[in-house]
Design a protein around this motif. Structure first.
Motif, PDB file in Angstrom:
ATOM      1  N   ALA A   1       0.850  -1.189   0.000  1.00  0.00           N
ATOM      2  CA  ALA A   1       0.000   0.000   0.000  1.00  0.00           C
ATOM      3  C   ALA A   1       0.887   1.242   0.000  1.00  0.00           C
ATOM      4  O   ALA A   1       1.810   1.342   0.812  1.00  0.00           O
ATOM      5  CB  ALA A   1      -0.901   0.005   1.221  1.00  0.00           C
ATOM      6  N   PRO A   2       0.659   2.191  -0.911  1.00  0.00           N
ATOM      7  CA  PRO A   2       1.505   3.386  -0.979  1.00  0.00           C
ATOM      8  C   PRO A   2       1.493   4.168   0.330  1.00  0.00           C
ATOM      9  O   PRO A   2       0.443   4.362   0.945  1.00  0.00           O
ATOM     10  CB  PRO A   2       0.863   4.207  -2.105  1.00  0.00           C
ATOM     11  N   LYS A   3       2.677   4.617   0.744  1.00  0.00           N
ATOM     12  CA  LYS A   3       2.796   5.414   1.964  1.00  0.00           C
ATOM     13  C   LYS A   3       2.705   6.894   1.599  1.00  0.00           C
ATOM     14  O   LYS A   3       3.684   7.633   1.627  1.00  0.00           O
ATOM     15  CB  LYS A   3       4.103   5.098   2.673  1.00  0.00           C
ATOM     16  N   VAL A   4       1.489   7.300   1.199  1.00  0.00           N
ATOM     17  CA  VAL A   4       1.227   8.688   0.848  1.00  0.00           C
ATOM     18  C   VAL A   4      -0.032   9.144   1.580  1.00  0.00           C
ATOM     19  O   VAL A   4      -0.844   8.327   2.018  1.00  0.00           O
ATOM     20  CB  VAL A   4       1.045   8.867  -0.679  1.00  0.00           C
ATOM     21  N   ASP A   5      -0.189  10.439   1.712  1.00  0.00           N
ATOM     22  CA  ASP A   5      -1.334  11.010   2.413  1.00  0.00           C
ATOM     23  C   ASP A   5      -2.493  11.189   1.438  1.00  0.00           C
ATOM     24  O   ASP A   5      -2.414  11.991   0.509  1.00  0.00           O
ATOM     25  CB  ASP A   5      -0.933  12.357   3.026  1.00  0.00           C
ATOM     26  N   ARG A   6      -3.588  10.435   1.671  1.00  0.00           N
ATOM     27  CA  ARG A   6      -4.744  10.521   0.783  1.00  0.00           C
ATOM     28  C   ARG A   6      -5.807  11.479   1.292  1.00  0.00           C
ATOM     29  O   ARG A   6      -6.881  11.577   0.704  1.00  0.00           O
ATOM     30  CB  ARG A   6      -5.374   9.137   0.601  1.00  0.00           C
ATOM     31  N   ALA A   7      -5.543  12.191   2.382  1.00  0.00           N
ATOM     32  CA  ALA A   7      -6.578  13.028   2.989  1.00  0.00           C
ATOM     33  C   ALA A   7      -7.166  14.022   1.991  1.00  0.00           C
ATOM     34  O   ALA A   7      -8.388  14.187   1.899  1.00  0.00           O
ATOM     35  CB  ALA A   7      -6.017  13.756   4.209  1.00  0.00           C
ATOM     36  N   ALA A   8      -6.312  14.689   1.234  1.00  0.00           N
ATOM     37  CA  ALA A   8      -6.804  15.682   0.269  1.00  0.00           C
ATOM     38  C   ALA A   8      -7.600  15.018  -0.842  1.00  0.00           C
ATOM     39  O   ALA A   8      -8.561  15.606  -1.360  1.00  0.00           O
ATOM     40  CB  ALA A   8      -5.628  16.471  -0.311  1.00  0.00           C
ATOM     41  N   LEU A   9      -7.234  13.786  -1.207  1.00  0.00           N
ATOM     42  CA  LEU A   9      -7.956  13.078  -2.260  1.00  0.00           C
ATOM     43  C   LEU A   9      -9.320  12.584  -1.800  1.00  0.00           C
ATOM     44  O   LEU A   9     -10.177  12.247  -2.623  1.00  0.00           O
ATOM     45  CB  LEU A   9      -7.126  11.882  -2.747  1.00  0.00           C
ATOM     46  N   GLN A  10      -9.529  12.524  -0.480  1.00  0.00           N
ATOM     47  CA  GLN A  10     -10.782  12.023   0.068  1.00  0.00           C
ATOM     48  C   GLN A  10     -11.717  13.138   0.537  1.00  0.00           C
ATOM     49  O   GLN A  10     -12.825  12.850   0.993  1.00  0.00           O
ATOM     50  CB  GLN A  10     -10.490  11.079   1.239  1.00  0.00           C
ATOM     51  N   ALA A  11     -11.315  14.390   0.382  1.00  0.00           N
ATOM     52  CA  ALA A  11     -12.132  15.535   0.818  1.00  0.00           C
ATOM     53  C   ALA A  11     -12.947  16.041  -0.374  1.00  0.00           C
ATOM     54  O   ALA A  11     -12.578  17.011  -1.045  1.00  0.00           O
ATOM     55  CB  ALA A  11     -11.242  16.640   1.375  1.00  0.00           C
ATOM     56  N   HIS A  12     -14.063  15.391  -0.652  1.00  0.00           N
ATOM     57  CA  HIS A  12     -14.838  15.686  -1.851  1.00  0.00           C
ATOM     58  C   HIS A  12     -15.831  16.822  -1.612  1.00  0.00           C
ATOM     59  O   HIS A  12     -16.560  16.812  -0.606  1.00  0.00           O
ATOM     60  CB  HIS A  12     -15.579  14.431  -2.304  1.00  0.00           C
ATOM     61  N   PRO A  13     -15.909  17.786  -2.523  1.00  0.00           N
ATOM     62  CA  PRO A  13     -16.867  18.887  -2.370  1.00  0.00           C
ATOM     63  C   PRO A  13     -18.315  18.429  -2.249  1.00  0.00           C
ATOM     64  O   PRO A  13     -19.137  19.122  -1.641  1.00  0.00           O
ATOM     65  CB  PRO A  13     -16.644  19.700  -3.651  1.00  0.00           C
ATOM     66  N   ASN A  14     -18.662  17.274  -2.803  1.00  0.00           N
ATOM     67  CA  ASN A  14     -20.039  16.774  -2.678  1.00  0.00           C
ATOM     68  C   ASN A  14     -20.298  16.083  -1.341  1.00  0.00           C
ATOM     69  O   ASN A  14     -21.429  15.655  -1.069  1.00  0.00           O
ATOM     70  CB  ASN A  14     -20.388  15.840  -3.841  1.00  0.00           C
ATOM     71  N   GLY A  15     -19.273  15.948  -0.513  1.00  0.00           N
ATOM     72  CA  GLY A  15     -19.438  15.345   0.806  1.00  0.00           C
ATOM     73  C   GLY A  15     -19.498  13.833   0.810  1.00  0.00           C
ATOM     74  O   GLY A  15     -19.815  13.227   1.844  1.00  0.00           O
ATOM     75  N   ALA A  16     -19.176  13.179  -0.303  1.00  0.00           N
ATOM     76  CA  ALA A  16     -19.220  11.714  -0.352  1.00  0.00           C
ATOM     77  C   ALA A  16     -18.152  11.120   0.563  1.00  0.00           C
ATOM     78  O   ALA A  16     -16.990  11.542   0.540  1.00  0.00           O
ATOM     79  CB  ALA A  16     -19.019  11.222  -1.783  1.00  0.00           C
ATOM     80  N   THR A  17     -18.556  10.129   1.357  1.00  0.00           N
ATOM     81  CA  THR A  17     -17.636   9.495   2.302  1.00  0.00           C
ATOM     82  C   THR A  17     -17.412   8.011   2.013  1.00  0.00           C
ATOM     83  O   THR A  17     -16.487   7.422   2.563  1.00  0.00           O
ATOM     84  CB  THR A  17     -18.152   9.640   3.736  1.00  0.00           C
TER      85      THR A  17
END
Length: 296
Positions: free
Chosen positions: A165-181
């Motif tokens: 699993a890549p050791k990168v920060d996905r937080a920004a990629l998971q912050a969707h403007p539509n609020g999808a979680t």
């Protein structure tokens, strides 16, 4: 995300959405309020631009990056490319071809598929580069096992073991403007839904599902297989051409349905209301119906 449960039932990992162009998919998904990851290049001629969700699931829009490399890979028995080609030949370049399950042991899954007569080809191991929005990169490695029945050209399933699993920060990629979680439900259409139970029960490693009615309950989502009339009645969307099995819709959990409606309206995305769901029909770059459901 938990890759499997003590009972062995595999969780939803991601959805494969064939598209003619990643640029088209990226534009459409961005208009729908998703953050789209940088392009990922596979070593066998395909490429993707994924949408990662906070629950650990994701969307994989998939395009052909190199026709020649993909053709050669299929000729060498690459099941992923072969099944993608079969889907495109049957349904075109826009759609929803595969449901992917998380696993800790793809070898055991492949053995189970072979024993059941449901293997869709040889296993596949590969690595590719992964980058986050800040440009930090790492290597992602996977091992895949494929399942399908002999009559299904419109859908397949596969188990995906993440070796690295890549050791990168996905937080920004998971912050969707539509609020999808996350993805809470996947809906498939079949002219013979009862006949799909064995394939799905073997794929998810749940023998008890063969005798169950209704939905398949995975650890983190529900897979519903509906007949065409039931699908249209539920979502108000035409079921399309007859099919043995076709994945047709993904249901996303969102924080605020009103905010989603405002975003879609602002971006000129047509949408309808079906009960408590916001329904966006498939379009170029969005091969499945997207359903947004407010879940506190």
């Amino acid at each position: 995300m938990t890759r499997s449960t003590a009972a062995g039932i595999h969780p939803l990992d991601h959805l494969v959405l064939p598209t003619r162009s990643l640029d088209m998919a990226r534009a459409r998904l961005t208009a729908l309020g998703f953050v789209v990851a940088p392009t990922g290049i596979h070593p066998f001629g395909t490429e993707n631009c994924c949408v990662f969700l906070a629950d650990g699931t994701y969307l994989e829009p998939l395009a052909i990056g190199s026709e020649q490399i993909a053709f050669d890979a299929a000729a060498e028995g690459n099941a992923f490319v072969t099944r993608d080609r079969i889907y495109r030949d049957s349904r075109g370049d826009e759609g929803f071809s595969a449901l992917v399950l998380g696993t800790d042991n793809a070898d055991a899954d492949h053995a189970r598929y072979v024993e059941a007569g449901l293997s869709a080809g040889d296993m596949l191991s590969f690595s590719r580069a992964f980058a986050d929005t800040a440009g930090k990169s790492d290597t992602a490695s996977f091992r895949l096992a494929f399942a399908s029945n002999s009559r299904a050209t419109d859908a397949f399933l596969f188990a995906c073991q993440r070796i690295n699993a890549p050791k990168v920060d996905r937080a920004a990629l998971q912050a969707h403007p539509n609020g999808a979680t996350g993805i809470v439900e996947v809906v498939a259409v079949s002219d013979r839904p009862d006949e799909q139970r064995r394939l799905i029960s073997v794929a998810v490693d749940d023998p008890a599902a063969i005798g169950q009615e209704g939905a398949f309950r995975l650890p983190n989502a529900v897979l519903n297989v509906l007949d065409p009339a039931s699908f249209t009645a539920r979502f108000g969307i035409p079921a399309g051409m007859p099919t043995e099995l076709r994945f047709a819709a993904a249901v996303f959990a969102v924080r605020d349905a009103d905010a989603v409606s405002r975003l879609l309206a602002a971006n000129a995305i047509p949408h309808d209301i079906a009960g408590n769901d916001i329904v966006v029909q498939p379009a170029s770059g969005q091969g499945a119906a997207f359903i947004f459901r407010e879940i506190p």
